[in-house]
Scaffold this active site. Structure first.
Site, mmCIF file in Angstrom:
data_model
loop_
_atom_site.group_PDB
_atom_site.id
_atom_site.type_symbol
_atom_site.label_atom_id
_atom_site.label_comp_id
_atom_site.label_asym_id
_atom_site.label_seq_id
_atom_site.Cartn_x
_atom_site.Cartn_y
_atom_site.Cartn_z
ATOM 1 N N HIS A 314 0.843 -1.176 0.000
ATOM 2 C CA HIS A 314 0.000 0.000 0.000
ATOM 3 C C HIS A 314 0.883 1.232 0.000
ATOM 4 O O HIS A 314 1.985 1.221 0.567
ATOM 5 C CB HIS A 314 -0.921 0.003 1.232
ATOM 6 C CG HIS A 314 -2.046 0.989 1.136
ATOM 7 N ND1 HIS A 314 -1.907 2.316 1.479
ATOM 8 C CD2 HIS A 314 -3.340 0.840 0.725
ATOM 9 C CE1 HIS A 314 -3.061 2.934 1.280
ATOM 10 N NE2 HIS A 314 -3.938 2.073 0.822
ATOM 11 N N ASP A 372 -8.037 -4.778 -0.363
ATOM 12 C CA ASP A 372 -8.526 -5.257 -1.650
ATOM 13 C C ASP A 372 -8.343 -6.754 -1.832
ATOM 14 O O ASP A 372 -9.035 -7.374 -2.643
ATOM 15 C CB ASP A 372 -7.808 -4.534 -2.790
ATOM 16 C CG ASP A 372 -8.002 -3.033 -2.731
ATOM 17 O OD1 ASP A 372 -9.168 -2.613 -2.714
ATOM 18 O OD2 ASP A 372 -7.011 -2.295 -2.687
#
Length: 438
Positions: A314, A372
């Protein structure tokens, strides 16, 4: 300073080599997190700008809404840990929190929920907008177009300097975006539109509009409704990400809120942002089976390969995304509710996670699973087509976008966004006649 909640902690002095010029820049601290250098007078004092591609080291605004500690894996909404909100709260309660700064009492909660539910219907003429799209139009294209067009229906409440106009616009956006998203799905599938119903809660209504058909009674599963509500909570806001920054930048021009949110939807559409969970499913489909994981991992490590480990790592988190842990638990609950005992996709995802978390290549680079990685599997199991994944993200993030937009409008230091650049093109030169050009 802008007259808000800055706390001075000293100054930083910069000297320009080869000159006697210096700049004394204020060092200021927020509630938590690293201090920042106020560089607004840097150009006036030294005649130079800062260079920060992607703005990874630049604070573009002051905000009280969301805080992230990427190294520690912490996400706070208005100071509340995401884990506590996910366990105890509902999406609309979280929406109230993000918009107003505090959790509602019982009366405030009831009034707010009733206000959102009463605004879920779309103007009937908006139905005709859908007919202008091809049947195979991506739901995000529909969302961009229809949300932007909503400003044409509310001329009586588009004064961004009027607090009441801002309030009613916030209600309309939060309430109507789920209806637009669900209708985008119905349009592409050839099924009739299902109108929202005031008897349902927010997530229940979305499921109802997505999957109900006139010929059969549709029962909304409490487990699936709670799972969807949880997904919405986890995606509601995430500090100054690309789409939120887009909303703020558009809003800084004085654009109406519907145009600003449409701009945010367009930004979210990118596969590096809102489309990541769709990319996770595509990656798992390409891997196919757990026995192919070693081969895939080798490709990811190969600099000459285009293979990427989607759903890991991320921009901000350098630890386990706190939202991913919640999604992992929810994934098993949803599969159990649906009677899916052996899901090859989930088994593959779990094994891929195990392999990656025990591989020094990924661990040393702090590539941990993000939200996700599991949310796509959950949505697929619930029956959502992959084309709807990013649209559902937009439904959740609308609350954050609106909250950030409202905060920006009410910030007395707000100016129109105008980033600088490091120019590397040709220096000034004279125009040559056509005959003299080689």
């Amino acid at each position: 300073m802008n007259g808000m909640s800055y706390t001075g902690t000293g100054t930083v002095t910069l000297s320009l080599d080869g000159t006697n010029q210096t700049a004394s820049l204020p060092l200021i601290a927020g509630t938590t997190g690293p201090s920042v250098i106020d560089i607004r007078k840097l150009y006036a004092d030294l005649g130079i700008f800062t260079f920060d591609p992607g703005y990874g080291g630049t604070a573009a605004c002051e905000s009280k809404i969301t805080y992230i500690d990427g190294d520690a894996g912490v996400l706070l909404y208005r100071g509340y840990p995401i884990e506590q909100l996910a366990e105890h709260s509902t999406f609309l309660e979280v929406a109230y929190l993000l918009l107003n700064g505090e959790l509602p009492n019982a009366e405030q909660k009831a009034v707010f929920e009733r206000g959102v539910i009463r605004h879920t219907m779309l103007h009937e003429q908006i139905r005709s907008f859908f007919n202008g799209f091809r049947r195979d139009a991506h739901p995000m294209a529909v969302l961009c177009g229809v949300v932007g067009a909503m400003s044409a229906f509310y001329h009586d409440s588009l004064d961004i300097n009027d607090p009441e106009h801002r309030r009613i616009s916030a209600f309309r956006l939060i309430a109507k975006v789920p209806t637009i998203a669900a209708w985008a799905h119905k349009y592409s599938s050839g099924q009739p539109f299902v109108y929202p119903s005031n008897k349902y809660g927010y997530a229940e209504n979305l499921l109802h509009m997505m999957f109900a058909v006139p010929t059969e009674e549709y029962r909304v599963s409490p487990v699936l409704a709670r799972a969807l509500d949880l997904i919405l909570i986890l995606h509601a806001d995430h500090e100054q990400n690309a789409s939120t920054s887009t909303v703020r930048l558009a809003g800084s021009t004085g654009a109406n809120p519907f145009a600003c949110i449409a701009a945010g939807i367009a930004s979210l559409w990118g596969p590096a942002h809102g489309g990541a969970n769709e990319a996770v499913l595509k990656m798992l489909g390409e891997i196919g089976h757990a026995r192919h994981i070693p081969e895939f991992i080798a490709k990811v490590k190969d600099k000459n390969s285009n293979a990427r480990l989607m759903g890991f790592g991320h921009r901000v988190y350098k630890n386990y995304d706190p939202r991913a842990k919640i999604m992992q638990r929810t994934c098993h609950e949803v599969l159990a509710e649906l009677g899916i005992k052996d899901d090859p996709l989930l088994d593959l995802a779990v094994e891929l996670e195990r392999v990656a978390l025990h591989d020094d290549y990924f661990v040393s680079r702090k590539l941990y699973p993000n939200v996700d990685f599991y949310s796509g599997i959950i949505l697929k199991a619930m029956g959502f087509p992959t084309s709807m994944f990013t649209a559902l993200f937009a439904v959740a993030r609308t609350v954050g976008w609106v909250s950030q937009w409202l905060e920006m409008i009410e910030d007395p230091s707000q100016r129109i966004g105008r980033p600088r650049q490091l120019y590397t093109g040709a220096a000034q030169r004279d125009y040559p006649p056509l005959a003299a050009r080689g």
